[in-house]
Scaffold this motif. Structure first.
Motif, PDB file in Angstrom:
ATOM      1  N   LEU A  47      45.360  48.603  28.239  1.00 54.75           N
ATOM      2  CA  LEU A  47      46.738  48.153  28.024  1.00 54.75           C
ATOM      3  C   LEU A  47      47.595  48.326  29.279  1.00 54.75           C
ATOM      4  O   LEU A  47      48.400  47.450  29.612  1.00 54.75           O
ATOM      5  N   GLN A  48      47.430  49.440  29.976  1.00 54.05           N
ATOM      6  CA  GLN A  48      48.177  49.645  31.220  1.00 54.05           C
ATOM      7  C   GLN A  48      47.775  48.611  32.265  1.00 54.05           C
ATOM      8  O   GLN A  48      48.602  48.107  33.017  1.00 54.05           O
ATOM      9  N   GLY A  49      46.492  48.301  32.315  1.00 53.85           N
ATOM     10  CA  GLY A  49      46.010  47.295  33.255  1.00 53.85           C
ATOM     11  C   GLY A  49      46.581  45.918  32.946  1.00 53.85           C
ATOM     12  O   GLY A  49      47.036  45.208  33.851  1.00 53.85           O
ATOM     13  N   ILE A  50      46.575  45.551  31.684  1.00 53.78           N
ATOM     14  CA  ILE A  50      47.135  44.259  31.269  1.00 53.78           C
ATOM     15  C   ILE A  50      48.611  44.193  31.638  1.00 53.78           C
ATOM     16  O   ILE A  50      49.086  43.199  32.206  1.00 53.78           O
ATOM     17  N   GLY A  57      52.970  39.056  37.669  1.00 53.30           N
ATOM     18  CA  GLY A  57      53.164  37.625  37.495  1.00 53.30           C
ATOM     19  C   GLY A  57      51.879  36.811  37.475  1.00 53.30           C
ATOM     20  O   GLY A  57      51.919  35.585  37.542  1.00 53.30           O
ATOM     21  N   GLU A  58      50.758  37.493  37.350  1.00 52.61           N
ATOM     22  CA  GLU A  58      49.470  36.794  37.340  1.00 52.61           C
ATOM     23  C   GLU A  58      49.224  36.177  35.974  1.00 52.61           C
ATOM     24  O   GLU A  58      49.574  36.750  34.948  1.00 52.61           O
ATOM     25  N   LYS A  59      48.599  35.024  35.954  1.00 49.38           N
ATOM     26  CA  LYS A  59      48.297  34.327  34.708  1.00 49.38           C
ATOM     27  C   LYS A  59      46.807  34.289  34.406  1.00 49.38           C
ATOM     28  O   LYS A  59      46.384  33.760  33.392  1.00 49.38           O
ATOM     29  N   ALA A  60      46.000  34.857  35.313  1.00 52.37           N
ATOM     30  CA  ALA A  60      44.556  34.921  35.096  1.00 52.37           C
ATOM     31  C   ALA A  60      44.093  36.315  35.480  1.00 52.37           C
ATOM     32  O   ALA A  60      44.537  36.874  36.489  1.00 52.37           O
ATOM     33  N   VAL A  61      43.215  36.889  34.656  1.00 51.40           N
ATOM     34  CA  VAL A  61      42.708  38.227  34.954  1.00 51.40           C
ATOM     35  C   VAL A  61      41.268  38.352  34.478  1.00 51.40           C
ATOM     36  O   VAL A  61      40.899  37.823  33.425  1.00 51.40           O
ATOM     37  N   GLU A  62      40.498  39.025  35.296  1.00 52.40           N
ATOM     38  CA  GLU A  62      39.124  39.366  34.953  1.00 52.40           C
ATOM     39  C   GLU A  62      39.079  40.890  34.953  1.00 52.40           C
ATOM     40  O   GLU A  62      39.308  41.525  35.984  1.00 52.40           O
ATOM     41  N   ARG A  91      47.351  45.480  19.709  1.00 54.76           N
ATOM     42  CA  ARG A  91      48.218  45.401  20.890  1.00 54.76           C
ATOM     43  C   ARG A  91      47.585  44.547  21.982  1.00 54.76           C
ATOM     44  O   ARG A  91      48.258  43.739  22.612  1.00 54.76           O
ATOM     45  N   VAL A  92      46.292  44.731  22.201  1.00 54.10           N
ATOM     46  CA  VAL A  92      45.588  43.932  23.215  1.00 54.10           C
ATOM     47  C   VAL A  92      45.644  42.460  22.825  1.00 54.10           C
ATOM     48  O   VAL A  92      45.953  41.595  23.659  1.00 54.10           O
ATOM     49  N   LYS A  93      45.368  42.156  21.562  1.00 48.65           N
ATOM     50  CA  LYS A  93      45.360  40.766  21.084  1.00 48.65           C
ATOM     51  C   LYS A  93      46.743  40.117  21.226  1.00 48.65           C
ATOM     52  O   LYS A  93      46.837  38.917  21.492  1.00 48.65           O
ATOM     53  N   ARG A  94      47.818  40.907  21.050  1.00 57.39           N
ATOM     54  CA  ARG A  94      49.175  40.367  21.205  1.00 57.39           C
ATOM     55  C   ARG A  94      49.485  40.027  22.661  1.00 57.39           C
ATOM     56  O   ARG A  94      50.284  39.137  22.934  1.00 57.39           O
ATOM     57  N   LEU A  95      48.876  40.746  23.619  1.00 55.48           N
ATOM     58  CA  LEU A  95      49.147  40.519  25.046  1.00 55.48           C
ATOM     59  C   LEU A  95      48.272  39.424  25.655  1.00 55.48           C
ATOM     60  O   LEU A  95      48.665  38.801  26.646  1.00 55.48           O
ATOM     61  N   GLN A  96      47.106  39.177  25.106  1.00 54.14           N
ATOM     62  CA  GLN A  96      46.175  38.194  25.662  1.00 54.14           C
ATOM     63  C   GLN A  96      46.772  36.798  25.836  1.00 54.14           C
ATOM     64  O   GLN A  96      46.502  36.152  26.847  1.00 54.14           O
ATOM     65  N   PRO A  97      47.580  36.293  24.898  1.00 58.70           N
ATOM     66  CA  PRO A  97      48.136  34.945  25.076  1.00 58.70           C
ATOM     67  C   PRO A  97      49.068  34.811  26.299  1.00 58.70           C
ATOM     68  O   PRO A  97      49.401  33.697  26.689  1.00 58.70           O
ATOM     69  N   GLY A  98      49.458  35.914  26.905  1.00 65.13           N
ATOM     70  CA  GLY A  98      50.277  35.868  28.119  1.00 65.13           C
ATOM     71  C   GLY A  98      49.510  35.375  29.338  1.00 65.13           C
ATOM     72  O   GLY A  98      50.088  35.167  30.404  1.00 65.13           O
ATOM     73  N   PHE A  99      48.205  35.189  29.185  1.00 60.96           N
ATOM     74  CA  PHE A  99      47.350  34.740  30.285  1.00 60.96           C
ATOM     75  C   PHE A  99      46.802  33.346  30.004  1.00 60.96           C
ATOM     76  O   PHE A  99      46.490  33.025  28.861  1.00 60.96           O
ATOM     77  N   ASN A 100      46.669  32.553  31.048  1.00 59.93           N
ATOM     78  CA  ASN A 100      45.957  31.273  30.937  1.00 59.93           C
ATOM     79  C   ASN A 100      44.461  31.536  30.836  1.00 59.93           C
ATOM     80  O   ASN A 100      43.730  30.792  30.202  1.00 59.93           O
ATOM     81  N   SER A 101      44.019  32.610  31.516  1.00 60.56           N
ATOM     82  CA  SER A 101      42.605  32.985  31.519  1.00 60.56           C
ATOM     83  C   SER A 101      42.505  34.504  31.443  1.00 60.56           C
ATOM     84  O   SER A 101      43.094  35.205  32.266  1.00 60.56           O
ATOM     85  N   PHE A 102      41.783  34.999  30.439  1.00 59.30           N
ATOM     86  CA  PHE A 102      41.604  36.444  30.248  1.00 59.30           C
ATOM     87  C   PHE A 102      40.137  36.699  29.926  1.00 59.30           C
ATOM     88  O   PHE A 102      39.581  36.088  29.026  1.00 59.30           O
ATOM     89  N   SER A 103      39.512  37.594  30.703  1.00 59.37           N
ATOM     90  CA  SER A 103      38.147  37.992  30.362  1.00 59.37           C
ATOM     91  C   SER A 103      38.023  39.505  30.493  1.00 59.37           C
ATOM     92  O   SER A 103      38.658  40.113  31.352  1.00 59.37           O
TER      93      SER A 103
END
Length: 159
Positions: A47-50, A57-62, A91-103
């Motif tokens: 969660l801290q990493g996300i 301001g990043e929209k993609a994260v690996e 909480r993680v699932k609520r934050l995931q849509p903030g990214f265009n790409s999340f893995s």
């Protein structure tokens, strides 16, 4: 981003290692001011990493974690049975849509030693003291190490 959480007798901590596309490395070590199980510390790290990536301001994260449980739950391969794990997963699932790409991928512990070291460092720090850690690269040995070192002789007698 590599994330890791730690829970031991000294405390609870999180380690984050961000590697930008330009290969700039950002390291973060956080001491948790509350009790947590190791799995909870792993979720706190995620969660801290996300949150950190979103603030940048990043929209993609690996992301990479050595927690099979957390990675399995986030990917839907494992169920979150405990109420606290369900809340962390939510909480993680609520934050995931903030990214265009999340893995999120699992890496062995041996592939996550950098984040692990930062998490362990956080558990060893005094919680209420500000901390600055300087990391330097020395290209050559200190002159004292290369040359002669003066030693003063100390004699001890009966007291």
């Amino acid at each position: 981003m590599y994330v890791d959480g730690a829970a031991n007798q000294r405390g609870f901590g999180v380690g984050l290692v961000v590697i930008s596309p330009e290969e700039t490395i950002i390291e973060k070590s956080l001491r948790l001011g509350f009790s947590a199980t190791n799995n909870e510390a792993e979720y706190e790290a995620l969660l801290q990493g996300i949150a950190m990536v979103l603030k940048m301001g990043e929209k993609a994260v690996e992301m990479f974690s050595d927690s099979k449980l957390v990675v399995g739950q986030v990917k839907g391969e494992l169920k979150a049975r405990d109420a606290r794990m369900q809340e962390y997963l939510s909480r993680v699932k609520r934050l995931q849509p903030g990214f265009n790409s999340f893995s999120l991928s699992h890496v062995p512990r041996s592939g996550n030693t950098h984040a692990d070291s930062l998490a362990t460092l956080a558990t060893s720090s005094a919680g209420d003291l500000p901390r600055i850690i300087l990391v330097e690269h020395l290209d050559r040995a200190n002159e004292v190490a290369k040359g002669m070192v003066h030693v003063h002789e100390v004699k001890a007698g009966p007291s």
